[in-house]
Scaffold this motif. Structure first.
Motif, short mmCIF file in Angstrom:
data_model
loop_
_atom_site.label_atom_id
_atom_site.label_comp_id
_atom_site.label_asym_id
_atom_site.label_seq_id
_atom_site.Cartn_x
_atom_site.Cartn_y
_atom_site.Cartn_z
N PHE A 86 0.82 -1.22 0.00
CA PHE A 86 0.00 0.00 0.00
C PHE A 86 0.85 1.26 0.00
N PRO A 89 -0.10 2.59 4.15
CA PRO A 89 -0.63 1.45 4.92
C PRO A 89 -1.38 1.94 6.16
N VAL A 90 -2.52 1.35 6.40
CA VAL A 90 -3.40 1.81 7.48
C VAL A 90 -2.88 1.32 8.83
N GLU A 91 -3.18 2.08 9.87
CA GLU A 91 -2.80 1.66 11.22
C GLU A 91 -3.91 0.81 11.82
N ILE A 92 -3.54 -0.26 12.50
CA ILE A 92 -4.54 -1.09 13.19
C ILE A 92 -4.17 -1.16 14.67
N PRO A 93 -4.76 -0.33 15.48
CA PRO A 93 -4.38 -0.27 16.89
C PRO A 93 -4.66 -1.59 17.60
N GLY A 94 -3.77 -1.97 18.49
CA GLY A 94 -4.00 -3.13 19.35
C GLY A 94 -3.67 -4.48 18.70
N VAL A 95 -3.44 -4.48 17.37
CA VAL A 95 -3.12 -5.74 16.69
C VAL A 95 -1.62 -5.73 16.38
N LEU A 100 -0.87 -10.21 12.89
CA LEU A 100 -1.37 -10.07 11.52
C LEU A 100 -0.61 -10.98 10.57
N VAL A 144 0.24 -2.89 14.31
CA VAL A 144 0.43 -2.73 12.87
C VAL A 144 0.44 -1.26 12.48
N ASN A 145 1.60 -0.81 12.03
CA ASN A 145 1.79 0.54 11.49
C ASN A 145 1.52 1.69 12.46
N ASN A 156 7.73 -2.30 6.56
CA ASN A 156 6.78 -3.28 7.08
C ASN A 156 6.04 -3.96 5.92
N GLU A 157 5.69 -3.17 4.90
CA GLU A 157 5.04 -3.75 3.73
C GLU A 157 5.95 -4.78 3.06
#
Lengths: 251, 481, 437
Positions: A86, A89-95, A100, A144-145, A156-157
């Protein structure tokens, strides 16, 4: 065999036409660069290949390994080997990254009827790859991110790309926001992943990445169409002269 | 990690704990009057003070009306249609060794993933197993007793530790506190009791597992935990019930008392039967939980993961009386299908320099209704009190609802109170990102919801945290198209 | 039944024939129904969740005295500080609840703007009011509003024809003068903003003298498609007065409402704001600041109803409490099922300046739709000791330093008031001069 073949592809996003007849084909093992000014539809092309729901194909065809992609869900495309790096890349809090990566990796293995890796084996499998990208191990436990710099997100990607080993990697501006050292790392990563089994589509603004990752072919996307294709010399010309001369050709 | 966690989970894809144990039981006729209470008290061989206490509560209850201020909706409950006592006939109130316990009961707990044989349990967890109205076994009692820790059923405590019970029972949740607490005080049949002597750090997690089995009964248990000066204890609570198409009432009371410098951590993973996808059946979980930081520098924390029950109505609270005492409330409440939850906390700052933290995560899927209701009250004497509250709600699908009702009442100018809340739908970009990496829509939702709850889940002891994650995933089933 | 309600019923049965609009059937019906409902539900008590913190008992036990005579011999000099612009400003001035034509000034309003006394309008053109009569709020917590609907005697009528832009603010001033016994005033104000209009309306309440009185006001704001309305409510009555009021706004498509409340007055002030975002693309900004000291009780309840898709609201409410004052902020954002693209943000911040002041804050979100982005925040604290020390070290005495910081806290909201002349006037009325540049 063509890994990817686009024939007269028309795509709208929220009823607005963005791609107006893209023709493109990519053979196994090839690396193509896709260039073009802002707003020319590069990211839309990447997204429609990955199956983003907002992108609607209104005409034409996209074939992946001779299979029509349109009816296939995003996750199945991913499991079949299409990877999108991406642009933002989108942030995914807590994961955590680890979580992932493990879910993604095992989803693919299940799809191919292979046994899943347990936590320990997976961790070991990952360790080599993180080291290769110069990422510290604690990285894996970060969400994640979340709170990543632009460069960190891109690395990370690339880590995900290395782990998932896709057949077709579409990298949307993987080079943007990187300093020279990070760019070299990313370029080395991409080169290491080049193989006769894998095709790549690099979307970029700048030829500096292409200097380190020589493409087999360079395409210029303008007005939602591939205007011109050529070799590395085309990228050079664009660097020196911009897109103005092409716009004249359009009009 | 041990592969026999205390509470192994409902891994499979639906309510896994919905089975019924076919076991002969002593069940009284439906209905409630003075005679029932007298019978109950006699059955449990209680001292006179308990009978008086129960009757006083009963008279109080008769004069009360069911609360109507919460946002949950349900048809009127007929309190005369409930059976107030049901116990397996084989339950032996004097059972000391596991060999005295009915194998059918042991098998039930085994099936729920809570083996009561001490050699099979996790070394670090002691369990009090409550089956319908009675405690059927308590593990590791001997080992704990060596350190002076009392851990037993409430009935046993009333018989053997009367002085402690008399001193503390009802001192945090008085019998007339509210409608359901009064009912509980009148008819509670068992529960867990725990006392940690001064300076002792409890070497294992204590836990109670509540199981409702009989039909048409209500479960009314009462838990009392006393942490004497500078002691520490961590307590876990789990529960489940058979799958039935009639609602069943569970009205429990939990009281925690922390004396000077003591610390109590109380964790709940609530997995009562939630009813089916159309909202038939399920437990009405109307519970009063309250802790009091009675001594200076004491600490109480509540952590709850609420995925079960047709209706959840509970506000685990902390009265911060001691100077420098602190309270925490961490909560995940997930409602799917037709489940309703009205949950939150009360933090009552009485002492100086008291601190409280609230972290609440609500998830509404299907037609689920989820309300956070919390009170932060700073009294005039609570100089230097601090509170921080964060309440986030996530909506999955367009039929759910999420309400946030924080009450902030401050009477001291040096207090600092901050509340923040957000409500949003699940992020489409996050979903697409996960799907692009090969996760199905359902897996992606589950992963993102887990991330949303991460801060709360990480507060749970390890085994519970694993259990809770799986429960969340199972509870979300059918919520995404 | 309590003395207040009894007095209202008595007034209604004896004086109804003199109430404006009694001869027009719809108005008469509306009054009668309101009186019936009012008698049925009674005045709100703390048993109602929405009146939990409001001490209405004294008010309920007092016997109301209604005032039905015209203006007492006041002239403009007496009102000077209460007027936004004595010389050129447009205004409707009400003394003891009734319009004073001599003190009002609206002769040079632009064409397409109609202003009048509600009493006059109800007699001459009742049909203009009719469509608004069934839009009143109902519910068992609306006791005071019902009494207003039954017994209103006057108020301001403002109608702006489509496309008209009002360049100058219009002031609606309500002044109550001292009486031997406290009187009750019951204004109903109605603002009809036509399609694509622009206007600023300043509704201000004040007292002459220090004696007690009770204002029970109701203001209806109707914003048609594309209308932009700024509504400023200034509550500056004496600290012996009691004030209960409701502002109800109904917004059609693409309308914008800026609702601002500034309050320093009243022994008891209870103000409700009900905003219905009833048209797609409508937006509203709701702001308020209140300063309460002594034994004042100030109580603000706001409801923002996102009834249609693509609506947005933003709210910031600040309280500053000193002495033994008691402040309440209760804000509700409500999003029903099926609406999409909603954004709502709700914030309240409160400052406690004394050891005996109290604040109860209750921001609430009631969300039934997943297509939302909503957040709220609430904070309570005192003046930052570091900031106080900093100002001390720059040579300010404690009183001045406190004042500077309190002004700074209020300034965020004052600064957004435009134009500067209005801002300065507001600051002056709140005794906050110099807090906004």
């Amino acid at each position: 065999m063509n890994i990817l073949e686009l024939r007269n592809l028309h795509v709208t996003v929220m009823n607005k036409p963005i791609l107006n007849g893209v023709d493109l084909s990519l053979k196994a093992g090839e690396l193509h660069a896709l260039m073009g000014p802002n707003g020319s539809g590069k990211s839309t092309l990447a997204n429609v290949l990955a199956g983003r729901p907002e992108c609607r194909v209104t005409a034409g065809q996209m074939l992946y390994r001779e299979r029509d992609l349109w009816p296939i869900s995003p996750e199945e495309r991913a499991r079949e080997g299409i990877f999108l790096g991406f642009q933002n890349p989108v942030e995914i809090p807590g994961v955590s990254n680890l979580r992932l990566l493990k879910e993604a990796y095992n989803a693919q293995r299940r799809h191919h009827r292979q046994p899943e890796l347990d936590a320990v084996a997976f961790r070991a499998h990952l360790r080599d790859r993180t080291a290769q990208l110069g990422l510290p191990e604690e990285w894996l436990l970060r969400p994640v991110n979340a709170g990543f710099s632009g460069g960190e997100k891109k690395r990370n990607e690339l880590l995900q790309l290395m782990l998932l080993e896709p057949r077709l990697a579409i990298l949307d501006e993987i080079d943007s926001g990187l300093d020279i050292d990070a760019l070299t790392l990313v370029a080395e990563g991409i080169n290491a992943l080049r193989s006769t089994e894998r095709s790549m589509l690099l979307i970029t603004h700048y030829p500096r990445l292409l200097d380190q990752v020589p493409p087999d072919r360079v395409h210029v996307l303008m007005g939602g169409r591939v205007m011109l294709s050529g070799g590395m010399e085309l990228a050079r010309k664009l660097e020196q002269q911009g897109y103005g001369w092409l716009e004249e050709m359009v009009t | 990690m041990n592969d026999r966690p205390v509470i192994t989970s409902a891994m499979a894809r639906s309510y896994k704990h919905g089975f019924i144990t076919p076991i002969p039981s002593d069940t009284i006729q439906p209905g409630l009057d003075e005679k029932v209470i007298q019978w109950l008290s006699a059955k449990k061989q209680e001292p006179d003070f308990m009978l008086e206490w129960r009757l006083a509560a009963y008279w109080h209850w008769l004069g009360m009306t069911e609360p109507s201020w919460s946002s949950v909706r349900y048809p009127p409950i007929d309190y005369q249609a409930i059976r107030y006592y049901s116990a397996p006939r084989s339950a032996n109130p004097n059972a000391v060794a596991l060999k005295d316990v009915d194998p059918a009961l042991l098998a039930t707990y085994e099936k729920l993933g809570i083996p009561l044989d001490e050699r099979l349990t996790l070394a670090g967890v002691a369990v009090d197993a409550v089956f319908d109205s009675v405690s059927v076994a308590t593990t590791h009692q001997k080992k704990l007793a060596e350190m002076g820790i009392l851990f037993c059923s409430m009935s046993e405590a009333i018989r053997n530790h009367g002085a402690l019970v008399r001193r503390y029972l009802g001192s945090v949740v008085p019998p007339g506190d509210n409608f359901f607490a009064a009912l509980n005080a009148a008819v509670f049949s068992d529960g867990s009791f725990c006392y940690i002597p001064p300076g002792v750090r409890c070497p294992m997690e204590l836990s109670t597992y509540f199981r409702i089995n009989a039909a048409g009964t209500g479960q009314f248990e009462r838990t009392l935990i006393i942490a004497d000066e500078y002691s520490q204890v961590s307590y876990l609570e789990g529960c489940s019930a058979p799958q039935r198409d009639r609602h069943q009432l569970h009205a429990a009371v939990v009281e925690l008392i922390a004396l000077e410098g003591a610390e109590i951590r109380y964790s709940t993973v609530q997995n009562w039967y939630p009813g089916d996808a159309e909202g038939r059946g399920g437990i009405y979980n109307f519970v009063t939980k309250r802790g009091e930081c009675r001594g200076d520098h004491s600490h109480i924390s509540w952590t709850q993961v609420e995925t079960g029950s047709a209706i959840t109505w509970k506000y685990p609270s902390v009265i911060l009386r001691g100077a420098g005492s602190s309270g925490r409330f961490h909560s995940v409440a997930l409602t799917n299908h037709h489940q309703q939850a009205d949950t939150g906390t009360k933090m009552i700052h009485i002492g100086a320099d008291t601190r409280s933290t609230i972290l609440s995560k609500g998830i509404s899927a299907g037609h689920g209704h989820n309300a956070y209701r919390g009170l932060v009250k700073v009294l005039a004497g609570a100089t230097g009190a601090r509170n921080h509250s964060q309440c986030d709600s996530l909506l999955l699908g367009e039929h759910g609802s999420a309400h946030t009702y924080p009450y902030i009442e401050v009477k001291n100018r040096t207090a600092q109170v901050e509340h923040e809340a957000t409500t949003s739908r699940i992020d489409e970009d996050q979903l697409f990102y996960c799907r692009q990496r090969g996760l199905s829509n359902e897996e992606a939702v589950s992963l993102i919801v887990n991330g949303f709850c991460q801060e709360v889940l990480s507060e749970l002891p390890m085994e519970f945290s694993v259990e809770a994650r799986k429960l969340l995933a199972v509870s979300l089933e059918g919520s995404v198209g | 039944m309590n003395a207040f309600l009894e007095g209202c019923q008595k007034q209604f049965s004896e004086q109804s024939a003199h109430l404006p609009g009694w001869n027009a059937l719809p108005i008469r019906n509306s009054r009668q129904e309101a009186m019936q409902r009012g008698a049925q539900i009674g005045l709100p008590t703390p048993q109602l969740e929405t009146w939990k913190y409001t001490p209405t008992r004294t008010l309920a036990q007092s016997r109301p005295r209604f005032h039905t005579e015209g203006c007492v011999g006041l002239d403009l000099e007496d009102l000077e500080p209460l007027l936004l612009d004595r010389r050129e400003g447009h205004r409707l001035v009400f003394i003891n609840g009734l319009l004073s034509r001599s003190l009002s000034r609206w002769q040079d309003l632009p064409a397409g703007v109609r202003v009048d006394s509600m009493a006059n309008l109800a007699r001459q053109a009742p049909s203009l009011l009719e469509p608004c009569l069934d839009r009143f709020l109902t519910g068992n917590d609306q006791g005071f509003a019902e009494i207003n609907h039954a017994l209103w005697l006057d108020g301001a009528f403002v109608q702006i024809s489509p496309g008209v832009c009002l360049s100058k603010p219009l002031q609606l001033l309500f002044v109550t003068t001292a009486f031997q016994e406290p009187i009750v005033t019951l204004p109903w104000n109605l603002v009809l903003a036509g399609n694509d209009t622009q206007a600023m309306v300043i509704e201000s309440y004040a007292s002459l003298g220090r004696s007690s009185h009770f204002t029970n006001a109701y203001t209806t704001l109707m914003l048609n498609a594309g209308a932009r309305l700024e509504h400023l409510l200034m509550l500056t009555e004496t600290t012996a007065a009691q004030h209960v009021g409701t502002v109800q706004a109904i917004q059609q498509a693409r309308s914008h409402l800026d609702s601002r409340i500034f309050s320093v007055g009243g022994a008891l002030t209870r103000q409700d704001v009900q905003i219905m975002l009833a048209g797609e693309g409508s937006r509203c900004l709701q702001e308020g600041v209140f300063l309460a000291g002594g034994r004042q009780h100030m109580d603000f309840h706001t409801w923002l109803h996102h009834l249609r898709s693509d609506t947005r609201s933003e709210q910031l409410f600040k309280g500053i409490l000193d002495g033994q004052a008691h402040g309440v902020f209760n804000g509700v954002v409500r999003v029903p099922q099926g609406v999409k693209q909603i954004r709502a943000s709700q914030k309240t911040a409160n400052l406690l300046l004394s050891d005996t002041a109290e604040i109860d804050a209750k921001p609430q979100l009631e969300i039934h739709s997943d297509a939302v982005q909503c957040n709220h925040g609430a904070s309570v604290g005192t003046l930052d000791p570091d900031a106080l020390f900093y100002l001390h070290s720059r040579g300010l005495d404690l009183e001045t330093a406190r004042r500077v910081l309190v002004h700074g806290f209020a300034a965020e909201l004052l600064q957004r008031v435009q134009p500067a002349a209005v801002r300065e006037w507001v600051a002056q009325r709140l005794n906050l001069e110099g807090s906004a540049p």
